[in-house]
Design a protein around this motif. Structure first.
Motif, PDB file in Angstrom:
ATOM      1  N   ASP A   9       0.833  -1.197   0.000  1.00 33.91           N
ATOM      2  CA  ASP A   9       0.000   0.000   0.000  1.00 33.91           C
ATOM      3  C   ASP A   9       0.871   1.253   0.000  1.00 33.91           C
ATOM      4  O   ASP A   9       1.348   1.695   1.045  1.00 33.91           O
ATOM      5  CB  ASP A   9      -0.912  -0.036   1.245  1.00 33.91           C
ATOM      6  N   ASP A  10       1.143   1.783  -1.209  1.00 34.26           N
ATOM      7  CA  ASP A  10       1.780   3.086  -1.383  1.00 34.26           C
ATOM      8  C   ASP A  10       3.109   3.184  -0.629  1.00 34.26           C
ATOM      9  O   ASP A  10       3.328   4.087   0.181  1.00 34.26           O
ATOM     10  CB  ASP A  10       0.820   4.184  -0.918  1.00 34.26           C
ATOM     11  N   HIS A  12       6.863   3.961   0.204  1.00 32.63           N
ATOM     12  CA  HIS A  12       7.892   4.955  -0.101  1.00 32.63           C
ATOM     13  C   HIS A  12       9.139   4.633   0.721  1.00 32.63           C
ATOM     14  O   HIS A  12       9.045   4.261   1.897  1.00 32.63           O
ATOM     15  CB  HIS A  12       7.421   6.359   0.256  1.00 32.63           C
ATOM     16  N   ASP A  23       8.722   5.000  -4.735  1.00 29.98           N
ATOM     17  CA  ASP A  23       7.912   6.215  -4.845  1.00 29.98           C
ATOM     18  C   ASP A  23       6.438   5.846  -5.017  1.00 29.98           C
ATOM     19  O   ASP A  23       5.819   6.126  -6.035  1.00 29.98           O
ATOM     20  CB  ASP A  23       8.398   7.048  -6.034  1.00 29.98           C
ATOM     21  N   GLY A  24       5.903   5.153  -3.992  1.00 34.68           N
ATOM     22  CA  GLY A  24       4.490   4.806  -4.033  1.00 34.68           C
ATOM     23  C   GLY A  24       4.214   3.476  -4.708  1.00 34.68           C
ATOM     24  O   GLY A  24       3.278   3.371  -5.507  1.00 34.68           O
ATOM     25  N   ALA A  26       2.675   0.010  -5.208  1.00 35.16           N
ATOM     26  CA  ALA A  26       1.424  -0.580  -4.729  1.00 35.16           C
ATOM     27  C   ALA A  26       0.973  -1.681  -5.682  1.00 35.16           C
ATOM     28  O   ALA A  26       0.857  -1.456  -6.886  1.00 35.16           O
ATOM     29  CB  ALA A  26       0.334   0.488  -4.610  1.00 35.16           C
ATOM     30  N   GLY A  61       3.612   4.281   3.861  1.00 38.60           N
ATOM     31  CA  GLY A  61       2.950   3.133   3.266  1.00 38.60           C
ATOM     32  C   GLY A  61       2.940   1.928   4.199  1.00 38.60           C
ATOM     33  O   GLY A  61       3.537   1.946   5.276  1.00 38.60           O
ATOM     34  N   ARG A 213       8.027   3.188  -9.371  1.00 33.65           N
ATOM     35  CA  ARG A 213       6.617   2.903  -9.151  1.00 33.65           C
ATOM     36  C   ARG A 213       6.251   1.743 -10.065  1.00 33.65           C
ATOM     37  O   ARG A 213       7.030   1.369 -10.939  1.00 33.65           O
ATOM     38  CB  ARG A 213       5.741   4.106  -9.504  1.00 33.65           C
TER      39      ARG A 213
END
Length: 257
Positions: A9-10, A12, A23-24, A26, A61, A213
């Motif tokens: 979940d997101d 970082h 960088d996020g 997911a 995250g 990402r």
């Protein structure tokens, strides 16, 4: 739709330097699903695995396992690194019980649990051998046995066959396909080998360059069980081409390739 076994979940993560690493990031992994992660060299794949496995804390995250926050925890995961890391002074059996012993399982119980897997792992008869007496493929089987005998929720495999020669690597991929189907493991694999990702996976997650990402997810719609003859099929080649395009940034989000 099944609840995710693993949910990222997101995530970082940054270290000192010009660019963050994660960088996020997911994506989800369903129970019993085999998902591979590929991406450019240096994009942060190993950092991602360290965060998932609880060896590094994310800056932001969460890592969620079976609906529960597992961020920073090591217990839901069995992690197999690139090198087999077998101790030369221990027998093969005692190498495979090491994770259980560290977790506090009595040695006799640990040996019984590991010994039961020697036949399906193709290691029967080598319980008392030393690691130097095994071939490269057998050493990797022993390392994977040591990983799965811990009976964790998710297997994290970091380039497990990267050091093997081409023929042995192909044999190990075929063997892993067979035993994974038998035991129904939930697996997340890091690999630089697009062909390996297609052959083994239900889905491939493509990461972009650092700061990374998820660039694309490609569903591998090939039948199981999979044999080496599948590698020469038209659909296999199409999936390889789609993943190569995604790595290069030429693809535009067609998750079915």
């Amino acid at each position: 739709m099944h609840e995710s076994k693993l949910q990222l979940d997101d995530l970082h993560k940054a270290f000192p330097g010009p660019l963050p690493v994660l960088d996020g990031v997911a994506f989800d992994v369903a129970p019993g699903e085999f998902v591979s992660v590929i991406g450019p060299s240096g994009c942060g794949k190993s950092t991602l695995f360290n965060v998932i496995a609880g060896l590094e804390r994310p800056d932001a995250g969460r890592v969620v396992v079976d609906g529960e926050d597992a961020t920073g925890r090591v217990d839901p995961f069995a992690y197999m690194p690139q090198r087999d890391l077998l101790f030369p002074w221990r027998t093969v059996l005692d190498n495979t019980t090491l994770g259980l012993e560290v977790a506090g399982v009595p040695r006799r119980v640990a040996r019984d649990r590991a010994r039961a897997l020697f036949a399906p792992f193709g290691l029967a008869g080598f319980e008392t051998a030393r690691p130097h007496e095994l071939s490269g493929g057998m050493r990797q089987r022993a390392a994977l046995l040591r990983t799965v005998v811990q009976d964790r929720a998710v297997l994290l495999l970091d380039e497990p066959f990267g050091a093997l020669d081409s023929l042995t690597r192909t044999d190990m991929q075929t063997w892993l396909e067979e035993v994974r189907a038998r035991f129904g493991w939930t697996v997340l694999l890091i690999t630089h080998d697009i062909r390996e990702a297609v052959f083994l996976s239900d889905r491939v997650v493509v990461l972009g360059p650092r700061p990374t990402r998820v660039r694309q997810e490609v569903a591998v719609d090939l039948p199981r069980p999979r044999g080496v003859e599948l590698i020469t099929s038209v659909r296999f080649a199409e999936l390889e081409a789609a993943l190569l395009a995604a790595l290069r940034g030429d693809s535009h989000g067609d998750s079915r390739a």
